[in-house]
Design a protein around this motif. Structure first.
Motif, mmCIF file in Angstrom:
data_model
loop_
_atom_site.group_PDB
_atom_site.id
_atom_site.type_symbol
_atom_site.label_atom_id
_atom_site.label_comp_id
_atom_site.label_asym_id
_atom_site.label_seq_id
_atom_site.Cartn_x
_atom_site.Cartn_y
_atom_site.Cartn_z
ATOM 1 N N VAL A 185 0.854 -1.095 -0.145
ATOM 2 C CA VAL A 185 0.026 0.010 -0.134
ATOM 3 C C VAL A 185 0.902 1.290 -0.038
ATOM 4 O O VAL A 185 1.590 1.450 0.997
ATOM 5 N N PRO A 186 0.986 1.904 -1.080
ATOM 6 C CA PRO A 186 1.945 3.159 -1.218
ATOM 7 C C PRO A 186 1.156 4.117 -0.400
ATOM 8 O O PRO A 186 0.273 4.511 -0.606
ATOM 9 N N THR A 187 1.879 4.683 0.929
ATOM 10 C CA THR A 187 1.542 5.658 1.956
ATOM 11 C C THR A 187 2.029 6.783 1.969
ATOM 12 O O THR A 187 3.283 6.802 1.766
ATOM 13 N N LEU A 188 1.173 7.775 1.896
ATOM 14 C CA LEU A 188 1.719 9.318 1.899
ATOM 15 C C LEU A 188 2.705 9.536 3.054
ATOM 16 O O LEU A 188 2.354 9.186 4.170
ATOM 17 N N GLY A 189 3.986 9.803 2.744
ATOM 18 C CA GLY A 189 4.932 10.056 3.845
ATOM 19 C C GLY A 189 4.990 11.290 4.506
ATOM 20 O O GLY A 189 5.312 11.523 5.751
#
Length: 191
Positions: free
Chosen positions: A136-140
């Motif tokens: 899951v690409p997660t906003l950093g």
């Protein structure tokens, strides 16, 4: 894509949850082409691998709603320096049976509020670790460790004046994150 459906997952079951209040106030900061559906997690059975071949109706509903979304928004409290068990249970259900996860590739945002000064920092890090494993690409950035205090949410359920600029910036970055990942062809819903 003209419209983005976001699965909103609140990691608290409490009726008067400050994280649910924050989640709903945040959705009001999103542009008109974003809509949010809160995913129910309070009726899921405890995850048991023996049930993978005959998942409960509530599990199938969760998986269907997440699969239909173009993005994920997790708003969660911190329990004992980690994520609440009910949230981990929902994530486990959505990831199983092995190889049939509904989470993978969905762009996500993670934040939470707490009465304590660290504002869910450790829970968010644990959740990011779980989401990384699930692809899951997660906003950093920006990170949002919200110290919940009077005025954060006003009487009408909106983000209060003192936090509006910061949370609007967070929402704007999240919106761009979701659009970037969807426009790249990641996990568009089947036609």
């Amino acid at each position: 894509m003209d419209h983005y459906q976001i699965a909103l997952i609140v990691g608290s079951l409490r009726k008067d949850s400050i994280n649910r209040k924050l989640a709903h106030a945040l959705t009001r900061l999103a542009p008109a082409d974003f809509s949010f559906t809160e995913i129910r997690i309070d009726d899921l059975p405890l995850y048991n691998q023996d049930d993978d071949s005959h998942q409960a109706a509530s599990v199938l509903r969760l998986k269907s709603e997440v699969a239909a979304a173009q993005g994920l928004l997790f708003v969660s409290p911190e329990y004992n320096r980690s994520i609440p068990g009910v949230l981990k249970n929902a994530i486990d259900h959505g990831s199983r049976p092995y190889g049939q996860s509904v989470w993978g590739g969905k762009p996500a945002g993670v934040l939470g509020a707490s009465m304590g000064a660290i504002g869910t920092a450790l829970a968010q890090q644990h959740l990011r670790n779980v989401l990384a494993y699930l692809d899951v690409p997660t906003l950093g950035q920006p990170e949002a460790f919200i110290h919940y205090k009077d005025g954060l949410i006003d009487e009408e359920g909106n983000v209060g004046e003192g936090s509006r600029k910061f949370l609007q910036t967070w929402m704007d970055k999240y919106v761009a994150w979701v659009k970037t990942h969807n426009n790249a062809g990641d996990h568009r819903p089947a036609a």
